[in-house]
Design a protein around this motif. Structure first.
Motif, short mmCIF file in Angstrom:
data_model
loop_
_atom_site.label_atom_id
_atom_site.label_comp_id
_atom_site.label_asym_id
_atom_site.label_seq_id
_atom_site.Cartn_x
_atom_site.Cartn_y
_atom_site.Cartn_z
N PRO A 54 0.82 -1.23 0.00
CA PRO A 54 0.00 0.00 0.00
C PRO A 54 0.85 1.27 0.00
CG PRO A 54 -0.92 -1.60 1.52
CD PRO A 54 0.41 -2.15 1.09
N THR A 55 1.92 1.28 0.81
CA THR A 55 2.81 2.45 0.83
C THR A 55 3.50 2.61 -0.51
OG1 THR A 55 3.20 2.19 3.21
CG2 THR A 55 4.80 3.50 1.98
N ALA A 56 3.97 1.50 -1.09
CA ALA A 56 4.64 1.55 -2.40
C ALA A 56 3.70 2.08 -3.47
CB ALA A 56 5.15 0.16 -2.77
N ASN A 57 2.43 1.70 -3.42
CA ASN A 57 1.46 2.19 -4.40
C ASN A 57 1.26 3.69 -4.27
OD1 ASN A 57 0.93 -0.25 -5.71
ND2 ASN A 57 -0.66 -0.83 -4.27
N ASP A 58 1.25 4.20 -3.03
CA ASP A 58 1.15 5.65 -2.82
C ASP A 58 2.38 6.35 -3.39
OD1 ASP A 58 -1.29 5.52 -1.53
OD2 ASP A 58 -0.42 5.43 0.48
N MET A 59 3.54 5.75 -3.23
CA MET A 59 4.77 6.33 -3.73
C MET A 59 4.80 6.33 -5.26
SD MET A 59 7.43 4.64 -0.96
CE MET A 59 8.91 5.45 -1.59
N ILE A 60 4.33 5.25 -5.86
CA ILE A 60 4.39 5.12 -7.31
C ILE A 60 3.45 6.10 -8.00
CG2 ILE A 60 2.57 3.43 -7.91
CD1 ILE A 60 6.17 2.85 -8.89
N SER A 61 2.41 6.54 -7.29
CA SER A 61 1.44 7.45 -7.90
C SER A 61 1.81 8.92 -7.71
CB SER A 61 0.04 7.20 -7.31
OG SER A 61 0.02 7.48 -5.92
N SER A 62 2.91 9.20 -7.00
CA SER A 62 3.34 10.58 -6.73
C SER A 62 4.41 11.02 -7.72
CB SER A 62 3.88 10.69 -5.30
OG SER A 62 2.91 10.31 -4.36
N ASN A 63 4.53 12.33 -7.89
CA ASN A 63 5.63 12.86 -8.71
C ASN A 63 6.98 12.48 -8.11
OD1 ASN A 63 3.33 14.35 -9.73
ND2 ASN A 63 4.77 15.87 -10.53
N ILE A 64 7.10 12.78 -6.82
CA ILE A 64 8.33 12.48 -6.08
C ILE A 64 7.93 11.91 -4.73
CG2 ILE A 64 10.45 13.43 -5.07
CD1 ILE A 64 10.20 15.76 -7.08
N ALA A 65 8.54 10.82 -4.34
CA ALA A 65 8.27 10.23 -3.02
C ALA A 65 9.58 9.99 -2.30
CB ALA A 65 7.49 8.93 -3.16
N VAL A 66 9.56 10.24 -1.00
CA VAL A 66 10.75 10.06 -0.16
C VAL A 66 10.33 9.23 1.06
CG1 VAL A 66 12.65 11.18 1.07
CG2 VAL A 66 11.57 12.33 -0.87
N TYR A 67 11.13 8.20 1.37
CA TYR A 67 10.79 7.29 2.48
C TYR A 67 12.06 7.00 3.28
CZ TYR A 67 9.17 3.00 4.84
OH TYR A 67 8.84 2.04 5.78
N SER A 68 11.93 6.95 4.58
CA SER A 68 13.07 6.56 5.41
C SER A 68 12.58 5.92 6.70
CB SER A 68 13.96 7.76 5.74
OG SER A 68 15.13 7.33 6.42
N MET A 69 13.22 4.82 7.07
CA MET A 69 12.93 4.13 8.32
C MET A 69 14.07 4.41 9.30
SD MET A 69 12.19 0.06 8.91
CE MET A 69 11.07 0.06 7.52
N GLU A 70 13.72 4.98 10.45
CA GLU A 70 14.70 5.37 11.47
C GLU A 70 15.84 6.21 10.86
OE1 GLU A 70 15.95 2.04 13.80
OE2 GLU A 70 13.90 1.48 14.35
N PRO A 71 15.49 7.35 10.27
CA PRO A 71 16.52 8.19 9.64
C PRO A 71 17.48 8.79 10.66
CG PRO A 71 14.43 9.37 9.80
CD PRO A 71 14.15 7.95 10.22
#
Length: 294
Positions: free
Chosen positions: A169-186
């Motif tokens: 679900p998160t990946a699908n939200d990212m794929i539908s955006s112009n630019i997506a940024v994700y980080s776990m425990e940055p």
């Protein structure tokens, strides 16, 4: 015999029909390369190259046809330093360019490039490396080019493993955006002009930013930030809201308090920011950072 001959086409049709139904029933779950990039502390960026064509063209200014063929670029960024904001020059990175790049054509082009030399690794793995520089690259599959400033065999193993570190679900939200940024425990992050101190960034468990272009040409951001505790989530929401309000006042942009209340939401340890407009300076800084990375 004639009856048998007549039944053959019907039998073939039934087999094909049932096979197609079985195939439809076993619909394959999609996998996106950036799903496998999200190790702890890594910043994942994925860009829709069709929606952000001007950005991609500026990056590949001398390779217009290459830019035109690009569909998506995804990056895995591992900071060497925990300095905040993120220092673009201090990153271990790898990425995947997706587009209309036939494997044989891409690799043949690299083979004849004067700037690259062919390298050989175990298990018949080959790739190309810059003669003067850190970049290694190769097209492991049709329509994909894998590149890195790390050890290519190590990166290829990660790429080939198809790890699902980001849920679908998160990946699908990212794929539908112009630019997506994700980080776990940055440990550090981009400076998006939100005036967040590093102490807040390092208390985040997960950060997801979805950036899209509006009809008027500007950009807005949806953010989903999970903090270590509900108290920290409240603190973060207050800080972002205060910084955003200060920018609106500074730039003489009209606003309604009721709209701001709907924009910033808190649920336990999750802070949700909906449709927050990004100023031109913010987007210019982000795109400049991305251009340096790409």
């Amino acid at each position: 015999m004639k009856q048998f001959v007549k039944l053959v086409p019907i039998g073939v049709f039934l087999v094909l029909f049932l096979s197609s139904c079985a195939t439809m029933a076993r619909k394959e779950v999609p996998y996106y390369d950036f799903q496998g990039m999200a190790d702890n502390g890594v910043i994942v960026v994925t860009v829709d190259a069709q929606k952000e064509h001007e950005l991609i063209k500026s990056v590949f200014a001398d390779m217009e046809e290459f830019a035109d063929r690009a569909e998506r670029i995804s990056l895995s960024l591992s900071p060497r330093l925990d300095a905040y904001p993120l220092e673009v020059e201090e990153l271990d990175a790898y990425g995947v360019v997706e587009g209309d790049y036939p494997k044989w054509l891409a690799n043949t082009s690299m083979m004849y490039s004067r700037e690259l030399r062919r390298q050989y690794a175990q298990d018949d793995l080959t790739y190309f490396q810059q003669k003067e520089g850190e970049l290694s690259l190769y097209a492991p599959n049709n329509d994909k080019i894998l590149f890195t400033n790390r050890e290519y065999p190590e990166v290829y193993e990660l790429y080939n493993a198809e790890r699902k570190l980001i849920d679908l679900p998160t990946a699908n939200d990212m794929i539908s955006s112009n630019i997506a940024v994700y980080s776990m425990e940055p440990e550090t992050f981009f400076d998006l002009g939100l005036e967040l101190p590093d102490t807040v960034i390092t208390k985040a468990k997960v950060m997801l930013l979805l950036i899209n272009q509006k009809e008027d040409g500007g950009y807005s951001m949806d953010a989903y930030i999970t903090m270590d505790t509900p108290k920290l989530a409240t603190t973060l929401s207050q800080m972002v809201r205060t910084g955003y309000l200060a920018r609106l006042k500074r730039e003489n942009i009209p606003f309604k308090i009721a709209d701001l209340m709907k924009m910033f939401l808190i649920e336990d340890d999750l802070v949700t920011i909906k449709h927050m407009d990004l100023g031109k300076e913010q987007m210019d800084n982000l795109k400049q950072s991305l251009s340096g990375l790409l």
